[in-house]
Design a protein around this motif. Structure first.
Motif, PDB file in Angstrom:
ATOM      1  N   ARG A  62       0.827  -1.209   0.000  1.00 17.42           N
ATOM      2  CA  ARG A  62       0.000   0.000   0.000  1.00 17.42           C
ATOM      3  C   ARG A  62       0.860   1.258   0.000  1.00 17.42           C
ATOM      4  O   ARG A  62       0.535   2.245  -0.669  1.00 17.42           O
ATOM      5  CB  ARG A  62      -0.937  -0.004   1.198  1.00 17.42           C
ATOM      6  CG  ARG A  62      -2.070  -0.991   1.050  1.00 17.42           C
ATOM      7  CD  ARG A  62      -2.985  -0.982   2.241  1.00 17.42           C
ATOM      8  NE  ARG A  62      -4.104  -1.871   2.025  1.00 17.42           N
ATOM      9  CZ  ARG A  62      -4.834  -2.393   2.992  1.00 17.42           C
ATOM     10  NH1 ARG A  62      -4.571  -2.112   4.257  1.00 17.42           N
ATOM     11  NH2 ARG A  62      -5.842  -3.197   2.707  1.00 17.42           N
ATOM     12  N   ALA A  63       1.962   1.236   0.741  1.00 16.72           N
ATOM     13  CA  ALA A  63       2.858   2.393   0.791  1.00 16.72           C
ATOM     14  C   ALA A  63       3.471   2.670  -0.581  1.00 16.72           C
ATOM     15  O   ALA A  63       3.569   3.827  -1.010  1.00 16.72           O
ATOM     16  CB  ALA A  63       3.949   2.171   1.835  1.00 16.72           C
ATOM     17  N   VAL A  64       3.867   1.625  -1.274  1.00 13.06           N
ATOM     18  CA  VAL A  64       4.430   1.794  -2.622  1.00 13.06           C
ATOM     19  C   VAL A  64       3.360   2.327  -3.566  1.00 13.06           C
ATOM     20  O   VAL A  64       3.607   3.274  -4.336  1.00 13.06           O
ATOM     21  CB  VAL A  64       5.039   0.477  -3.144  1.00 13.06           C
ATOM     22  CG1 VAL A  64       5.338   0.562  -4.632  1.00 13.06           C
ATOM     23  CG2 VAL A  64       6.295   0.128  -2.362  1.00 13.06           C
ATOM     24  N   GLN A  65       2.170   1.754  -3.532  1.00 12.26           N
ATOM     25  CA  GLN A  65       1.092   2.223  -4.401  1.00 12.26           C
ATOM     26  C   GLN A  65       0.771   3.695  -4.128  1.00 12.26           C
ATOM     27  O   GLN A  65       0.562   4.481  -5.061  1.00 12.26           O
ATOM     28  CB  GLN A  65      -0.166   1.369  -4.219  1.00 12.26           C
ATOM     29  CG  GLN A  65      -0.012  -0.060  -4.654  1.00 12.26           C
ATOM     30  CD  GLN A  65       0.221  -0.218  -6.148  1.00 12.26           C
ATOM     31  OE1 GLN A  65      -0.160   0.609  -6.947  1.00 12.26           O
ATOM     32  NE2 GLN A  65       0.891  -1.297  -6.510  1.00 12.26           N
ATOM     33  N   LYS A  66       0.762   4.080  -2.860  1.00 12.19           N
ATOM     34  CA  LYS A  66       0.502   5.480  -2.500  1.00 12.19           C
ATOM     35  C   LYS A  66       1.600   6.384  -3.048  1.00 12.19           C
ATOM     36  O   LYS A  66       1.321   7.465  -3.587  1.00 12.19           O
ATOM     37  CB  LYS A  66       0.396   5.626  -0.987  1.00 12.19           C
ATOM     38  CG  LYS A  66       0.063   7.023  -0.549  1.00 12.19           C
ATOM     39  CD  LYS A  66      -0.105   7.120   0.954  1.00 12.19           C
ATOM     40  CE  LYS A  66      -0.416   8.567   1.349  1.00 12.19           C
ATOM     41  NZ  LYS A  66      -0.557   8.696   2.800  1.00 12.19           N
ATOM     42  N   ALA A  67       2.851   5.967  -2.931  1.00 12.65           N
ATOM     43  CA  ALA A  67       3.969   6.768  -3.440  1.00 12.65           C
ATOM     44  C   ALA A  67       3.901   6.922  -4.955  1.00 12.65           C
ATOM     45  O   ALA A  67       4.282   7.964  -5.498  1.00 12.65           O
ATOM     46  CB  ALA A  67       5.298   6.146  -3.024  1.00 12.65           C
TER      47      ALA A  67
END
Length: 83
Positions: A62-67
């Motif tokens: 999720r953190a990668v997708q948000k970035a």
């Protein structure tokens, strides 16, 4: 700017990774669903960063997708190897 370069810039800014490897695998999916003909639709990302150390797997993704933000709308598939 190439999508690969945008991915690298955004992930570097967000996580300051010790390892970041972005491989464009779009050629392997030519003619398949999701291939928009740009040659920039499928990527494999390997990333290692201290920021992920205490995160569960789903939170890392999720953190990668948000970035990546709006790039998610331009990319059909991303394979992630996060650590």
């Amino acid at each position: 700017m190439a999508v690969k370069d945008e991915i690298e810039d955004r992930l570097t800014a967000a996580f300051h990774p010790s390892l970041l490897k972005v491989v464009n695998e779009s050629h392997r999916h030519a003619g398949h669903a999701g291939d928009d003909g740009t040659g920039e639709s499928h990527f494999h990302i390997t990333i290692r960063a201290e920021a992920f150390r205490d995160m569960p797997r789903l939170a890392r993704h999720r953190a990668v997708q948000k970035a990546l933000g709006d790039l998610n709308n331009r990319i059909h598939a991303i394979a992630l190897d996060i650590g």
